[in-house]
Design an enzyme around this catalytic site. Sequence first.
Site, PDB file in Angstrom:
ATOM      1  N   ASP A 188       2.165   2.408  -0.575  1.00  0.00           N
ATOM      2  CA  ASP A 188       2.311   1.169  -1.326  1.00  0.00           C
ATOM      3  C   ASP A 188       3.780   0.695  -0.911  1.00  0.00           C
ATOM      4  O   ASP A 188       4.723   1.366  -0.890  1.00  0.00           O
ATOM      5  CB  ASP A 188       2.265   1.594  -2.691  1.00  0.00           C
ATOM      6  N   GLU A 231      -1.330  -4.294  -2.021  1.00  0.00           N
ATOM      7  CA  GLU A 231      -0.320  -3.929  -1.073  1.00  0.00           C
ATOM      8  C   GLU A 231      -0.341  -2.359  -0.904  1.00  0.00           C
ATOM      9  O   GLU A 231       0.489  -1.903  -0.389  1.00  0.00           O
ATOM     10  CB  GLU A 231       1.004  -4.194  -1.687  1.00  0.00           C
TER      11      GLU A 231
END
Length: 514
Positions: free
Chosen positions: A387, A430
């Site tokens: 992430d 993301e």
Amino acid sequence: MIESSSAITSGDRTKQKRPESEARKSWILLRWLLILFGAALTGFLYLPRSTSETLIVTVAFALTNIAITLTAPERLHSPAVRRIIAAVDVLMVSATLYLLRAPGTYLYVGFIFVIVIAAFWRDIAVLLFSLATVSVLYGMFSIFRLQENGQFGTVEQFLTLAAFFIVSLHYLFSSERMYRAAIVSSELSEERRRADVIFEISRSISSALNTREVLYLITTRLSETFGAADCSVIRIDALTRTAKMIVKSAVPNAPETEVDLSQFPELLTAFDSQEILFVPNLSRNGVAESVAAIPMRAKNVVLGLIYIRLGEKWSKLSESDERFFRIMAATAANALKNAEMLEEMEHRARTDFLTGLPNHRSFQTTLAAELGRAQRHNHPLSLMIIDLDFLKDVNDRFGHPTGDMVIRSVGEIICRGCREFDVAARYGGEEFTVILPETPLEDAGRAAERIREMIAEYEMPGVGAVTASIGVSNFPVNALGKEDLIRVADQALYVAKDNGRDRVAFFNYQLISR
């Protein structure tokens, strides 16, 4: 489906041969009747005097018919052979007319002249019929003259001569009509058989998603229809001028193989011209055969070629052959085009449009397959969830296009940090994932640390450095199923986030962050 269709095709091929076979039998029988009729007339006429000439002509005529009976049917269609048979017919009929003549007269010469015309120019049937009619009428109106001075022999001699002449004309016309009717019937039968093949392949295309199966069916049916030694589909790259064989009729699951175009220049010729290329009597490796290369065009673009080896018996292609080739090539081109569209749709369905990596759906499918393999072989499997830290701040400060650039760049960095058999994917937003087959937990931790450092060291244009947090899980150390493997990696990711980000966390009996 293919086996049952083969049976149908074989049955159609039997029907195709039947008209020619029946016509050949009828023609030979008609010839025997002509021989017997001539033998009977000459025998009765010369029986009181001599039978040697009659016997010689009859036996010679009979031997030619026996030879024709033993000749292969396909050879009888040769124009040269048919001209030879016509010459033999003229010779034998002329000899019989000579035997039937009235001594000292030459009326039989006119009949022989008409027979010669009938044998070699059979399309002037009206003229020949007129000549025959005039001959018969001339004989009828000359009866009294014959009786008076015997200039043309007796009435019996003249009528015998005229009878054999008329029967000979009937034989020539009837045999020609039977031959032409057989050819037309065979052509219609062949057209019907080819229409059945087209229908079968069209139905297969509409019901089959496997393009290789459709192309294999096309090549197989072409081989069967033309009695070819082999048929294949070749794809040529227009830029590199290289070729690959993707389907081969003789091998159902043949792998794609490179084709040396320097050994097959006819393929490039057909590819460049976009027209059917037929090469008769092509000699290659000491073997002579005829070949045809048929471009598979779609919107004036050649997608590939059908290459068929027809054997040495083919000297030319008929209009019907070329029309059938074009239909098959267009069908194959549509199959390839549909395959390309389907592959493109499947690729889009599996691929993240922004990064080009496999998407979430593809990740789930791949993880299930790799985990199933690891469970069967009792091998380790690790999973990373990556992430990006503070991507929202990048979007707020620099805009979403810059954020998209960062996501693309990170995707490329992750791919560079993976091994060849690792599978990187975009999990969503993301977040990224990496599936690491055959990888213990500690090795996965080191791989995750390497990827984290690569991301942190990269300077994003206009943004600077960004960081990422990574969670790692492993089968069988801390997860046995797919959902547990994802859940544990996700929990490890949150541990990395809670401990300051830009770090790797993983389970090893307890959550450990570093």
